[in-house]
Design a protein around this motif. Sequence first.
Motif, PDB file in Angstrom:
ATOM      1  N   SER A 132       0.801  -1.224   0.120  1.00 37.65           N
ATOM      2  CA  SER A 132       0.130  -0.033  -0.064  1.00 37.65           C
ATOM      3  C   SER A 132       0.937   1.273  -0.012  1.00 37.65           C
ATOM      4  O   SER A 132       2.065   1.075   0.523  1.00 37.65           O
ATOM      5  CB  SER A 132      -0.876  -0.086   1.287  1.00 37.65           C
ATOM      6  N   GLU A 133       0.505   2.288  -0.444  1.00 37.07           N
ATOM      7  CA  GLU A 133       1.231   3.569  -0.623  1.00 37.07           C
ATOM      8  C   GLU A 133       1.695   4.037   0.945  1.00 37.07           C
ATOM      9  O   GLU A 133       2.666   4.478   1.011  1.00 37.07           O
ATOM     10  CB  GLU A 133       0.472   4.713  -1.205  1.00 37.07           C
ATOM     11  N   GLU A 134       0.575   3.761   1.642  1.00 36.45           N
ATOM     12  CA  GLU A 134       0.664   4.188   2.984  1.00 36.45           C
ATOM     13  C   GLU A 134       1.980   3.500   3.701  1.00 36.45           C
ATOM     14  O   GLU A 134       2.940   3.902   4.446  1.00 36.45           O
ATOM     15  CB  GLU A 134      -0.558   3.944   4.008  1.00 36.45           C
ATOM     16  N   LYS A 135       2.017   1.989   3.320  1.00 36.30           N
ATOM     17  CA  LYS A 135       2.971   1.204   4.037  1.00 36.30           C
ATOM     18  C   LYS A 135       4.213   1.551   3.490  1.00 36.30           C
ATOM     19  O   LYS A 135       5.296   1.643   4.020  1.00 36.30           O
ATOM     20  CB  LYS A 135       2.865  -0.159   3.729  1.00 36.30           C
ATOM     21  N   GLN A 171       5.398   4.695   2.189  1.00 38.10           N
ATOM     22  CA  GLN A 171       5.778   5.834   2.466  1.00 38.10           C
ATOM     23  C   GLN A 171       6.373   5.993   4.071  1.00 38.10           C
ATOM     24  O   GLN A 171       7.330   6.484   4.393  1.00 38.10           O
ATOM     25  CB  GLN A 171       4.545   6.791   2.385  1.00 38.10           C
ATOM     26  N   SER A 172       5.803   4.841   4.806  1.00 42.80           N
ATOM     27  CA  SER A 172       6.354   4.760   6.104  1.00 42.80           C
ATOM     28  C   SER A 172       7.468   4.400   6.181  1.00 42.80           C
ATOM     29  O   SER A 172       8.413   4.720   7.228  1.00 42.80           O
ATOM     30  CB  SER A 172       5.356   4.076   6.938  1.00 42.80           C
ATOM     31  N   ARG A 195       3.470   5.506  -6.957  1.00 46.55           N
ATOM     32  CA  ARG A 195       2.046   5.481  -6.423  1.00 46.55           C
ATOM     33  C   ARG A 195       1.439   4.246  -6.781  1.00 46.55           C
ATOM     34  O   ARG A 195       0.478   3.651  -6.070  1.00 46.55           O
ATOM     35  CB  ARG A 195       1.323   6.681  -6.604  1.00 46.55           C
TER      36      ARG A 195
END
Length: 269
Positions: free
Chosen positions: A170-173, A175-176, A192
């Motif tokens: 996921s994008e969130e993962k 980016q983290s 993305r």
Amino acid sequence: MDHIKEFPERIRLLAIDIDGTLLDPDGEITPRTRAAIQAAQEAGIVVTLATARRYCNTANIAAELGLEGAVIVYDGALIVTYPQNTIVATRTLQADIAQQAADLLARYRVQPVVHPYLGLVEEVWTGPPELDNYWLDAYFLAFSDQTRRMPVASLCAGYPDPLRVVAFDSEEKIQSLVSEVAALPVNWTTLRRGNYGSAELAVMHPQCSKASGVAIVAGTLGIPMQEVMALGDNNNDLAMLRMAGWGVAMGQASAPIKAAADAVTASNT
């Protein structure tokens, strides 16, 4: 476009990204695109592909377009001549650093996907199934005969330097974990949304990019960079668009990609 410069007197090399640029959203080469490439070749311009794809799923595109010569794959980590299938150049990632990247991904519960360098024997080395996600199912299915499961701790350590380490999540993962990846002595890019519907991360040799690949191909042909036109639409095209004598961003590209280019064309639709 954050700068203005003159169009080069002549273009001798055309470097084209595949997904989102050469191909339309259905993954097809339109008749108009095919005709444009043919016209370029008839005008004596060398056409090459510069892609994040692997050679096994780039060679078919080269064949479809009737290209001959070096193609840039794995975001510049490997350059291969088509149809001779000879390796021109590699820029591999130091194995111990690749292992650090794999360990880092696993710590975030992100499955590391390693592309080892085994000549043109293209394998996918990855960790245990419990780190898999929905998007990886499609990826591993596409390359089922090439995928090898290994403990994360031995994905890179003790093996020859791999081409790169990638992740699909996921994008969130993604980016983290970027700040920790950025602290490693590597070059990295994120997308993305890639071909498998997820965000993607690629970790490579610190001097490896599509731009470095284009520079090698241009150099072997004796073509200065100011006589190179590059076309792309995504983050991994950024350096290539900046480095080329004329960088062209696709119409659907994000604002930073368009700003780095010398011209913006229509979208890949």
